[in-house]
Design a protein around this motif. Structure first.
Motif, PDB file in Angstrom:
ATOM      1  N   ASP A 114       0.848  -1.191   0.000  1.00  0.00           N
ATOM      2  CA  ASP A 114       0.000   0.000   0.000  1.00  0.00           C
ATOM      3  C   ASP A 114       0.890   1.250   0.000  1.00  0.00           C
ATOM      4  OD1 ASP A 114      -1.917   1.903   0.213  1.00  0.00           O
ATOM      5  OD2 ASP A 114      -2.811   1.158   2.067  1.00  0.00           O
ATOM      6  N   THR A 115       1.192   1.753  -1.171  1.00  0.00           N
ATOM      7  CA  THR A 115       2.075   2.918  -1.277  1.00  0.00           C
ATOM      8  C   THR A 115       1.357   4.223  -0.946  1.00  0.00           C
ATOM      9  OG1 THR A 115       1.593   2.980  -3.659  1.00  0.00           O
ATOM     10  CG2 THR A 115       3.590   1.841  -2.969  1.00  0.00           C
ATOM     11  N   ARG A 116       0.062   4.169  -0.663  1.00  0.00           N
ATOM     12  CA  ARG A 116      -0.673   5.382  -0.317  1.00  0.00           C
ATOM     13  C   ARG A 116      -0.298   5.920   1.054  1.00  0.00           C
ATOM     14  NH1 ARG A 116      -6.598   3.085  -1.039  1.00  0.00           N
ATOM     15  NH2 ARG A 116      -5.541   1.476   0.194  1.00  0.00           N
ATOM     16  N   ILE A 117       0.396   5.119   1.851  1.00  0.00           N
ATOM     17  CA  ILE A 117       0.748   5.576   3.194  1.00  0.00           C
ATOM     18  C   ILE A 117       2.152   6.168   3.263  1.00  0.00           C
ATOM     19  CG2 ILE A 117      -0.772   3.861   4.250  1.00  0.00           C
ATOM     20  CD1 ILE A 117       1.842   2.360   5.037  1.00  0.00           C
ATOM     21  N   LEU A 118       2.843   6.280   2.122  1.00  0.00           N
ATOM     22  CA  LEU A 118       4.147   6.948   2.115  1.00  0.00           C
ATOM     23  C   LEU A 118       3.955   8.410   2.488  1.00  0.00           C
ATOM     24  CD1 LEU A 118       5.641   5.448  -1.168  1.00  0.00           C
ATOM     25  CD2 LEU A 118       6.225   4.824   1.182  1.00  0.00           C
ATOM     26  N   ARG A 119       4.881   8.969   3.223  1.00  0.00           N
ATOM     27  CA  ARG A 119       4.672  10.316   3.767  1.00  0.00           C
ATOM     28  C   ARG A 119       4.994  11.425   2.768  1.00  0.00           C
ATOM     29  NH1 ARG A 119       9.263  13.040   5.449  1.00  0.00           N
ATOM     30  NH2 ARG A 119      11.192  11.840   5.657  1.00  0.00           N
ATOM     31  N   TRP A 120       5.548  11.087   1.596  1.00  0.00           N
ATOM     32  CA  TRP A 120       5.899  12.111   0.607  1.00  0.00           C
ATOM     33  C   TRP A 120       4.764  12.238  -0.410  1.00  0.00           C
ATOM     34  CZ3 TRP A 120       9.230   8.066   1.944  1.00  0.00           C
ATOM     35  CH2 TRP A 120      10.328   8.442   2.741  1.00  0.00           C
ATOM     36  N   PRO A 121       4.074  13.385  -0.461  1.00  0.00           N
ATOM     37  CA  PRO A 121       2.896  13.523  -1.342  1.00  0.00           C
ATOM     38  C   PRO A 121       3.204  13.259  -2.810  1.00  0.00           C
ATOM     39  CG  PRO A 121       3.009  15.356   0.207  1.00  0.00           C
ATOM     40  CD  PRO A 121       4.288  14.601   0.352  1.00  0.00           C
ATOM     41  N   TYR A 122       4.287  13.855  -3.329  1.00  0.00           N
ATOM     42  CA  TYR A 122       4.608  13.668  -4.744  1.00  0.00           C
ATOM     43  C   TYR A 122       4.909  12.203  -5.042  1.00  0.00           C
ATOM     44  CZ  TYR A 122       4.910  18.719  -5.397  1.00  0.00           C
ATOM     45  OH  TYR A 122       4.620  20.041  -5.482  1.00  0.00           O
ATOM     46  N   LEU A 123       5.599  11.550  -4.122  1.00  0.00           N
ATOM     47  CA  LEU A 123       5.946  10.146  -4.338  1.00  0.00           C
ATOM     48  C   LEU A 123       4.707   9.267  -4.315  1.00  0.00           C
ATOM     49  CD1 LEU A 123       8.475   8.575  -4.876  1.00  0.00           C
ATOM     50  CD2 LEU A 123       8.755   8.193  -2.439  1.00  0.00           C
ATOM     51  N   ARG A 124       3.771   9.562  -3.418  1.00  0.00           N
ATOM     52  CA  ARG A 124       2.510   8.807  -3.391  1.00  0.00           C
ATOM     53  C   ARG A 124       1.781   8.914  -4.725  1.00  0.00           C
ATOM     54  NH1 ARG A 124       1.622  11.295   1.695  1.00  0.00           N
ATOM     55  NH2 ARG A 124      -0.003  12.607   0.804  1.00  0.00           N
ATOM     56  N   THR A 125       1.679  10.136  -5.234  1.00  0.00           N
ATOM     57  CA  THR A 125       0.962  10.364  -6.492  1.00  0.00           C
ATOM     58  C   THR A 125       1.665   9.663  -7.650  1.00  0.00           C
ATOM     59  OG1 THR A 125       0.257  12.524  -5.679  1.00  0.00           O
ATOM     60  CG2 THR A 125       0.057  12.128  -8.044  1.00  0.00           C
ATOM     61  N   LEU A 126       2.961   9.740  -7.651  1.00  0.00           N
ATOM     62  CA  LEU A 126       3.739   9.174  -8.748  1.00  0.00           C
ATOM     63  C   LEU A 126       3.615   7.658  -8.797  1.00  0.00           C
ATOM     64  CD1 LEU A 126       5.739  10.001 -10.980  1.00  0.00           C
ATOM     65  CD2 LEU A 126       7.571   9.595  -9.356  1.00  0.00           C
ATOM     66  N   VAL A 127       3.733   7.011  -7.647  1.00  0.00           N
ATOM     67  CA  VAL A 127       3.679   5.555  -7.594  1.00  0.00           C
ATOM     68  C   VAL A 127       2.321   5.041  -8.042  1.00  0.00           C
ATOM     69  CG1 VAL A 127       3.750   3.580  -6.031  1.00  0.00           C
ATOM     70  CG2 VAL A 127       5.465   5.373  -5.842  1.00  0.00           C
ATOM     71  N   GLN A 128       1.262   5.806  -7.783  1.00  0.00           N
ATOM     72  CA  GLN A 128      -0.079   5.393  -8.187  1.00  0.00           C
ATOM     73  C   GLN A 128      -0.241   5.351  -9.703  1.00  0.00           C
ATOM     74  OE1 GLN A 128      -2.541   4.254  -6.112  1.00  0.00           O
ATOM     75  NE2 GLN A 128      -0.892   4.369  -4.604  1.00  0.00           N
ATOM     76  N   ARG A 129       0.637   5.996 -10.423  1.00  0.00           N
ATOM     77  CA  ARG A 129       0.560   5.994 -11.893  1.00  0.00           C
ATOM     78  C   ARG A 129       1.153   4.734 -12.512  1.00  0.00           C
ATOM     79  NH1 ARG A 129       0.073  11.203 -14.602  1.00  0.00           N
ATOM     80  NH2 ARG A 129      -0.600  12.773 -13.104  1.00  0.00           N
ATOM     81  N   GLY A 130       1.753   3.885 -11.698  1.00  0.00           N
ATOM     82  CA  GLY A 130       2.304   2.634 -12.216  1.00  0.00           C
ATOM     83  C   GLY A 130       3.782   2.745 -12.480  1.00  0.00           C
ATOM     84  N   ARG A 131       4.437   1.608 -12.455  1.00  0.00           N
ATOM     85  CA  ARG A 131       5.899   1.623 -12.542  1.00  0.00           C
ATOM     86  C   ARG A 131       6.420   1.903 -13.953  1.00  0.00           C
ATOM     87  NH1 ARG A 131       6.483  -4.804 -11.202  1.00  0.00           N
ATOM     88  NH2 ARG A 131       6.895  -5.586 -13.304  1.00  0.00           N
ATOM     89  N   LYS A 132       5.575   1.817 -14.976  1.00  0.00           N
ATOM     90  CA  LYS A 132       6.017   2.112 -16.336  1.00  0.00           C
ATOM     91  C   LYS A 132       5.753   3.567 -16.745  1.00  0.00           C
ATOM     92  CE  LYS A 132       5.579  -2.638 -17.999  1.00  0.00           C
ATOM     93  NZ  LYS A 132       7.031  -2.839 -18.097  1.00  0.00           N
ATOM     94  N   PHE A 133       5.251   4.352 -15.811  1.00  0.00           N
ATOM     95  CA  PHE A 133       4.981   5.766 -16.078  1.00  0.00           C
ATOM     96  C   PHE A 133       6.290   6.511 -16.347  1.00  0.00           C
ATOM     97  CE2 PHE A 133       4.502  10.099 -14.217  1.00  0.00           C
ATOM     98  CZ  PHE A 133       3.621  10.601 -15.156  1.00  0.00           C
ATOM     99  N   ARG A 134       6.250   7.431 -17.305  1.00  0.00           N
ATOM    100  CA  ARG A 134       7.421   8.241 -17.637  1.00  0.00           C
ATOM    101  C   ARG A 134       7.155   9.697 -17.273  1.00  0.00           C
ATOM    102  NH1 ARG A 134      10.880   5.456 -21.306  1.00  0.00           N
ATOM    103  NH2 ARG A 134       9.889   3.603 -22.188  1.00  0.00           N
ATOM    104  N   LEU A 135       8.125  10.316 -16.665  1.00  0.00           N
ATOM    105  CA  LEU A 135       8.010  11.727 -16.333  1.00  0.00           C
ATOM    106  C   LEU A 135       8.213  12.567 -17.580  1.00  0.00           C
ATOM    107  CD1 LEU A 135      10.142  11.714 -13.073  1.00  0.00           C
ATOM    108  CD2 LEU A 135       7.693  12.124 -13.206  1.00  0.00           C
ATOM    109  N   ASP A 136       7.386  13.564 -17.756  1.00  0.00           N
ATOM    110  CA  ASP A 136       7.511  14.471 -18.890  1.00  0.00           C
ATOM    111  C   ASP A 136       8.020  15.821 -18.417  1.00  0.00           C
ATOM    112  OD1 ASP A 136       6.712  12.729 -20.811  1.00  0.00           O
ATOM    113  OD2 ASP A 136       4.617  13.339 -20.800  1.00  0.00           O
ATOM    114  N   GLY A 137       9.012  16.326 -19.105  1.00  0.00           N
ATOM    115  CA  GLY A 137       9.478  17.676 -18.845  1.00  0.00           C
ATOM    116  C   GLY A 137       8.712  18.672 -19.697  1.00  0.00           C
TER     117      GLY A 137
END
Length: 302
Positions: A114-137
């Motif tokens: 359950d990655t929703r309990i990680l204390r870092w807001p950005y990290l929680r949101t990012l992990v919910q997008r799945g591990r194949k998600f790519r960051l866009d600049g």
């Protein structure tokens, strides 16, 4: 054979343009067609080579490449220290919003999907997008990357000649302006809505902070998920695995010396080898309540 050599000698030397694109929308720049535009490649000192330039696109890595640190944690392992680690004063709880029992193992250390309990807001949101998600600049970063790639190509192709570099600069400017124009036209096309950049400020710093106490593992039964476990516990369990059988032998050599010795051993047996060596890493098996350790290879610690 001589005929083949002559034929190869007559071929135009192939040129490569290596571009790191930070946004998947970079495809709308239409860089390959721009390079094959007669008005553009005719400005190059070697028009035939310019018309055949191969574009090597490299997009942002998937988020799992940034987040998963199970291999690095294994490479950092010091077996003797980990075996004697009582896990007292472990700070893994500080990585959670709330250390509920359902997110801990029997010894009271982090082990959860359950990655929703990680204390870092950005990290929680990012992990919910799945591990194949790519960051866009931002697209401006894309154009900066394109400009840099063109400058590097011009330096390589000029061979240190100032007049040749001046001609290449004009060609590079034409390529850049054509790509700018293509993007502007795409923005004006009906129905096209540009994607917003991912916008996760200080993300790398947050990931480095999380890696101090946690290890992110892949879930082999859920292809888009992560397991999050306590780093010290992970390393202690791996140390037990390495020390409890007759397969592995501890060495005091550096990583580079081990690679060198393994390479020399293989070459004596007429086997070819690369620069990597085998190391172990763990995958958590929740149904069995233990790690499964697997062999992997790497060219060196990252």
């Amino acid at each position: 054979i001589d005929a083949l050599r002559e034929k190869r000698a007559c071929r135009v030397k192939r040129h490569f343009l290596k571009v790191t694109f930070l946004n998947n929308q970079a495809v709308h720049l239409q860089l390959p067609p721009v390079l094959r535009d007669p008005q553009v490649y005719s400005m190059h000192p070697e028009p035939e080579a310019a018309a055949a330039i191969m574009v090597v696109n490299k997009f942002q890595p998937q988020i799992q490449a940034l987040l998963c640190n199970y291999a690095k944690a294994a490479q950092e392992l010091k077996v003797d220290d980990a075996l004697h680690d009582t896990l007292e004063d472990c700070a893994c709880h500080s990585a959670l919003l709330r250390p509920d029992q359902e997110h801990l193992n029997q010894e009271g250390h982090v082990c959860t999907v359950d990655t929703r309990i990680l204390r870092w807001p950005y990290l929680r949101t990012l992990v919910q997008r799945g591990r194949k998600f790519r960051l866009d600049g931002d697209m401006e970063d894309v154009f900066l990357s394109l400009r840099k790639a063109l400058e590097e190509y011009c330096l390589w192709c000029s061979r240190g000649k100032a007049d040749r570099y001046y001609a290449l600069e004009k060609w590079a400017d034409a390529v850049y302006e054509h790509c700018r124009r293509n993007w502007a036209e795409k923005l004006q096309s009906p129905g096209f809505v540009p994607e917003n950049p991912s916008g996760y400020p200080h993300l790398r710093r947050v990931i480095q902070e999380a890696h101090k106490t946690l290890v992110f593992l892949l879930d082999d039964r859920a292809p888009h998920g992560f397991f999050v476990v306590c780093k010290r516990w992970y390393q202690r369990e791996m140390a037990k695995y390495l020390a409890d059988n007759n397969v592995f032998e501890p060495v005091s050599m550096t990583w580079e010396d081990v690679v060198k010795e393994a390479k020399e051993f293989n070459e004596r047996g007429e086997f070819t080898t690369g620069t990597g060596i085998v190391y172990n890493y763990g995958i958590w098996k929740p149904t069995k309540g233990k790690f499964r350790f697997i062999a992997g290879t790497s060219s060196g610690p990252r």
